[in-house]
Design a protein around this motif. Structure first.
Motif, PDB file in Angstrom:
ATOM      1  N   LEU A  25     -13.554 -21.816  22.735  1.00  0.00           N
ATOM      2  CA  LEU A  25     -12.260 -22.250  23.261  1.00  0.00           C
ATOM      3  C   LEU A  25     -11.642 -21.003  23.898  1.00  0.00           C
ATOM      4  CD1 LEU A  25     -11.078 -24.384  20.223  1.00  0.00           C
ATOM      5  CD2 LEU A  25     -12.220 -25.166  22.296  1.00  0.00           C
ATOM      6  N   PRO A  26     -11.671 -20.927  25.235  1.00  0.00           N
ATOM      7  CA  PRO A  26     -11.259 -19.686  25.896  1.00  0.00           C
ATOM      8  C   PRO A  26      -9.739 -19.514  25.956  1.00  0.00           C
ATOM      9  CG  PRO A  26     -11.832 -21.330  27.537  1.00  0.00           C
ATOM     10  CD  PRO A  26     -12.126 -21.940  26.189  1.00  0.00           C
ATOM     11  N   PRO A  27      -9.290 -18.264  26.094  1.00  0.00           N
ATOM     12  CA  PRO A  27      -7.864 -18.030  26.335  1.00  0.00           C
ATOM     13  C   PRO A  27      -7.518 -18.567  27.722  1.00  0.00           C
ATOM     14  CG  PRO A  27      -9.103 -15.974  26.491  1.00  0.00           C
ATOM     15  CD  PRO A  27     -10.069 -17.038  26.082  1.00  0.00           C
ATOM     16  N   LYS A  28      -6.286 -19.067  27.859  1.00  0.00           N
ATOM     17  CA  LYS A  28      -5.863 -19.657  29.127  1.00  0.00           C
ATOM     18  C   LYS A  28      -4.591 -18.969  29.619  1.00  0.00           C
ATOM     19  CE  LYS A  28      -7.861 -22.708  30.433  1.00  0.00           C
ATOM     20  NZ  LYS A  28      -9.087 -22.757  31.219  1.00  0.00           N
ATOM     21  N   PRO A  29      -4.366 -18.981  30.924  1.00  0.00           N
ATOM     22  CA  PRO A  29      -3.114 -18.437  31.450  1.00  0.00           C
ATOM     23  C   PRO A  29      -1.982 -19.453  31.290  1.00  0.00           C
ATOM     24  CG  PRO A  29      -4.479 -19.252  33.240  1.00  0.00           C
ATOM     25  CD  PRO A  29      -5.285 -19.420  31.972  1.00  0.00           C
ATOM     26  N   CYS A  30      -0.759 -19.009  31.471  1.00  0.00           N
ATOM     27  CA  CYS A  30       0.402 -19.908  31.455  1.00  0.00           C
ATOM     28  C   CYS A  30       1.387 -19.394  32.502  1.00  0.00           C
ATOM     29  CB  CYS A  30       1.043 -19.955  30.069  1.00  0.00           C
ATOM     30  SG  CYS A  30       2.449 -21.093  29.994  1.00  0.00           S
ATOM     31  N   ALA A  31       1.297 -19.943  33.705  1.00  0.00           N
ATOM     32  CA  ALA A  31       2.101 -19.467  34.836  1.00  0.00           C
ATOM     33  C   ALA A  31       3.600 -19.541  34.548  1.00  0.00           C
ATOM     34  CB  ALA A  31       1.757 -20.260  36.094  1.00  0.00           C
ATOM     35  N   ASP A  32       4.039 -20.579  33.826  1.00  0.00           N
ATOM     36  CA  ASP A  32       5.473 -20.728  33.534  1.00  0.00           C
ATOM     37  C   ASP A  32       6.017 -19.513  32.789  1.00  0.00           C
ATOM     38  OD1 ASP A  32       5.947 -23.345  34.628  1.00  0.00           O
ATOM     39  OD2 ASP A  32       4.786 -24.159  32.964  1.00  0.00           O
ATOM     40  N   VAL A  33       5.260 -19.018  31.813  1.00  0.00           N
ATOM     41  CA  VAL A  33       5.731 -17.872  31.025  1.00  0.00           C
ATOM     42  C   VAL A  33       5.415 -16.560  31.741  1.00  0.00           C
ATOM     43  CG1 VAL A  33       5.502 -16.648  28.816  1.00  0.00           C
ATOM     44  CG2 VAL A  33       5.661 -19.148  28.861  1.00  0.00           C
ATOM     45  N   GLU A  34       4.329 -16.516  32.490  1.00  0.00           N
ATOM     46  CA  GLU A  34       4.001 -15.301  33.247  1.00  0.00           C
ATOM     47  C   GLU A  34       5.125 -14.955  34.228  1.00  0.00           C
ATOM     48  OE1 GLU A  34       0.183 -16.255  34.911  1.00  0.00           O
ATOM     49  OE2 GLU A  34      -0.836 -15.937  32.993  1.00  0.00           O
ATOM     50  N   ALA A  35       5.883 -15.965  34.657  1.00  0.00           N
ATOM     51  CA  ALA A  35       6.977 -15.759  35.609  1.00  0.00           C
ATOM     52  C   ALA A  35       8.232 -15.172  34.953  1.00  0.00           C
ATOM     53  CB  ALA A  35       7.321 -17.088  36.288  1.00  0.00           C
ATOM     54  N   VAL A  36       8.265 -15.137  33.620  1.00  0.00           N
ATOM     55  CA  VAL A  36       9.428 -14.590  32.914  1.00  0.00           C
ATOM     56  C   VAL A  36       9.440 -13.068  33.080  1.00  0.00           C
ATOM     57  CG1 VAL A  36      10.527 -14.293  30.653  1.00  0.00           C
ATOM     58  CG2 VAL A  36       9.481 -16.494  31.252  1.00  0.00           C
ATOM     59  N   ASP A  37      10.621 -12.536  33.368  1.00  0.00           N
ATOM     60  CA  ASP A  37      10.781 -11.100  33.582  1.00  0.00           C
ATOM     61  C   ASP A  37      10.459 -10.309  32.308  1.00  0.00           C
ATOM     62  OD1 ASP A  37      11.411  -8.956  35.231  1.00  0.00           O
ATOM     63  OD2 ASP A  37      13.523  -8.943  34.606  1.00  0.00           O
ATOM     64  N   LYS A  38       9.768  -9.195  32.463  1.00  0.00           N
ATOM     65  CA  LYS A  38       9.485  -8.238  31.388  1.00  0.00           C
ATOM     66  C   LYS A  38       8.458  -8.711  30.361  1.00  0.00           C
ATOM     67  CE  LYS A  38      12.713  -5.387  32.879  1.00  0.00           C
ATOM     68  NZ  LYS A  38      12.370  -4.192  33.622  1.00  0.00           N
ATOM     69  N   VAL A  39       7.593  -9.647  30.727  1.00  0.00           N
ATOM     70  CA  VAL A  39       6.493 -10.018  29.831  1.00  0.00           C
ATOM     71  C   VAL A  39       5.170  -9.743  30.545  1.00  0.00           C
ATOM     72  CG1 VAL A  39       7.820 -11.815  28.638  1.00  0.00           C
ATOM     73  CG2 VAL A  39       6.315 -12.472  30.499  1.00  0.00           C
ATOM     74  N   CYS A  40       4.136  -9.504  29.743  1.00  0.00           N
ATOM     75  CA  CYS A  40       2.797  -9.319  30.295  1.00  0.00           C
ATOM     76  C   CYS A  40       1.770  -9.809  29.272  1.00  0.00           C
ATOM     77  CB  CYS A  40       2.556  -7.858  30.669  1.00  0.00           C
ATOM     78  SG  CYS A  40       2.719  -6.701  29.302  1.00  0.00           S
ATOM     79  N   ASN A  41       0.527  -9.869  29.704  1.00  0.00           N
ATOM     80  CA  ASN A  41      -0.582 -10.292  28.840  1.00  0.00           C
ATOM     81  C   ASN A  41      -0.314 -11.650  28.190  1.00  0.00           C
ATOM     82  OD1 ASN A  41      -1.810  -7.780  29.403  1.00  0.00           O
ATOM     83  ND2 ASN A  41      -0.714  -6.843  27.704  1.00  0.00           N
ATOM     84  N   VAL A  42       0.179 -12.598  28.970  1.00  0.00           N
ATOM     85  CA  VAL A  42       0.481 -13.933  28.447  1.00  0.00           C
ATOM     86  C   VAL A  42      -0.830 -14.676  28.203  1.00  0.00           C
ATOM     87  CG1 VAL A  42       1.595 -16.145  28.939  1.00  0.00           C
ATOM     88  CG2 VAL A  42       2.683 -14.006  29.660  1.00  0.00           C
ATOM     89  N   VAL A  43      -0.970 -15.247  27.006  1.00  0.00           N
ATOM     90  CA  VAL A  43      -2.182 -15.981  26.642  1.00  0.00           C
ATOM     91  C   VAL A  43      -1.773 -17.298  25.991  1.00  0.00           C
ATOM     92  CG1 VAL A  43      -4.314 -15.957  25.301  1.00  0.00           C
ATOM     93  CG2 VAL A  43      -3.414 -13.820  26.197  1.00  0.00           C
ATOM     94  N   LEU A  44      -2.405 -18.382  26.441  1.00  0.00           N
ATOM     95  CA  LEU A  44      -2.202 -19.711  25.878  1.00  0.00           C
ATOM     96  C   LEU A  44      -3.491 -20.104  25.174  1.00  0.00           C
ATOM     97  CD1 LEU A  44      -0.230 -22.164  25.853  1.00  0.00           C
ATOM     98  CD2 LEU A  44      -1.404 -22.970  27.902  1.00  0.00           C
ATOM     99  N   ALA A  45      -3.382 -20.703  23.985  1.00  0.00           N
ATOM    100  CA  ALA A  45      -4.583 -21.060  23.227  1.00  0.00           C
ATOM    101  C   ALA A  45      -4.372 -22.346  22.456  1.00  0.00           C
ATOM    102  CB  ALA A  45      -4.937 -19.940  22.257  1.00  0.00           C
ATOM    103  N   SER A  46      -5.456 -23.076  22.313  1.00  0.00           N
ATOM    104  CA  SER A  46      -5.463 -24.311  21.534  1.00  0.00           C
ATOM    105  C   SER A  46      -6.006 -23.996  20.141  1.00  0.00           C
ATOM    106  CB  SER A  46      -6.360 -25.338  22.237  1.00  0.00           C
ATOM    107  OG  SER A  46      -6.423 -26.519  21.493  1.00  0.00           O
ATOM    108  N   PRO A  47      -5.182 -24.166  19.097  1.00  0.00           N
ATOM    109  CA  PRO A  47      -5.646 -23.832  17.747  1.00  0.00           C
ATOM    110  C   PRO A  47      -6.629 -24.864  17.198  1.00  0.00           C
ATOM    111  CG  PRO A  47      -3.427 -24.709  17.642  1.00  0.00           C
ATOM    112  CD  PRO A  47      -3.789 -24.614  19.099  1.00  0.00           C
ATOM    113  N   SER A  48      -7.387 -24.468  16.186  1.00  0.00           N
ATOM    114  CA  SER A  48      -8.312 -25.373  15.498  1.00  0.00           C
ATOM    115  C   SER A  48      -7.504 -26.424  14.734  1.00  0.00           C
ATOM    116  CB  SER A  48      -9.173 -24.588  14.521  1.00  0.00           C
ATOM    117  OG  SER A  48      -8.349 -24.114  13.461  1.00  0.00           O
ATOM    118  N   PRO A  49      -8.141 -27.538  14.339  1.00  0.00           N
ATOM    119  CA  PRO A  49      -7.422 -28.561  13.558  1.00  0.00           C
ATOM    120  C   PRO A  49      -6.712 -28.021  12.305  1.00  0.00           C
ATOM    121  CG  PRO A  49      -9.447 -29.496  14.396  1.00  0.00           C
ATOM    122  CD  PRO A  49      -9.484 -28.016  14.730  1.00  0.00           C
ATOM    123  N   PRO A  50      -7.325 -27.121  11.502  1.00  0.00           N
ATOM    124  CA  PRO A  50      -6.583 -26.618  10.346  1.00  0.00           C
ATOM    125  C   PRO A  50      -5.311 -25.843  10.738  1.00  0.00           C
ATOM    126  CG  PRO A  50      -8.921 -26.170  10.073  1.00  0.00           C
ATOM    127  CD  PRO A  50      -8.733 -26.658  11.476  1.00  0.00           C
TER     128      PRO A  50
END
Length: 195
Positions: A139-164
């Motif tokens: 399950l690869p890390p994914k980008p999130c353009a909505d949050v990447e556009a927020v000022d003063k943030v970097c290395n934004v990563v979106l992930a889908s957690p396992s069922p547990p």
């Protein structure tokens, strides 16, 4: 800009995304619980195919700040692939969102379609040994353009957690595990220029 203000801006950005419900800022204890839940989930057999490797959650856990958020059926999943099947270091399958492409693949004798997962070469299934040399469901890390556009943030990563982890997050937010609801983790770092 203070870190608290940046965190609030990211939270507002997440809430504005289509299909998002509740949000939760995770603490250190949550990180450790999720790290352990994901470790156990990676060891389980997934879809009867092999073991897991949730690279997305592993990447999120390295971030300065982590949010969990709930989603409903209106949430737009990141562009695929969201599931990648690996064997002996090679990509042997992945999820496909395009219905026409799935139908086309179903006519190929050497390919296998399981739901929306396509295995490119069925001979891999004959070669693999589930105990000693299984498929790895990544399950690869994914980008999130909505949050990447927020000022003063970097290395934004979106992930889908396992069922547990999904169950843990819903419980932590006081939500029932209803059909059609899910959770995502989103991590980010404070831009170096913030310091």
């Amino acid at each position: 800009m203070e870190h608290d203000e940046i965190i609030e801006n990211v939270k507002n950005s997440i809430i504005q995304m289509q299909g998002v419900g509740n949000t939760l800022l995770l603490n250190e204890e949550d990180r450790e619980i999720i790290r352990e839940l994901e470790k156990k989930a990676d060891e389980m057999t997934l879809m009867g195919l092999g073991r897991g490797d949730n690279k997305g959650v592993k990447a999120v856990l390295k971030n300065d700040v982590i949010f969990a958020f709930t989603t409903n059926m209106n949430f737009c999943w990141p562009e695929g692939p969201n599931v990648i099947l690996m064997h002996d270091g090679c990509v042997v399958g992945q999820d496909v969102d395009d219905e026409a492409k799935l139908e086309e693949v179903k006519t190929c004798k050497d390919k296998l379609v399981i739901g929306n997962i396509v295995i490119y070469d069925t001979s891999v299934l004959k070669k693999m040994d589930v105990k000693n040399n299984p498929l790895i469901v990544v399950l690869p890390p994914k980008p999130c353009a909505d949050v990447e556009a927020v000022d003063k943030v970097c290395n934004v990563v979106l992930a889908s957690p396992s069922p547990p982890s999904d169950e843990y997050l819903k419980e932590k937010m006081g939500l029932e595990n209803l059909h059609g609801t899910g959770t995502f983790l989103l991590g980010f770092d404070f831009d170096c220029s913030c310091n």
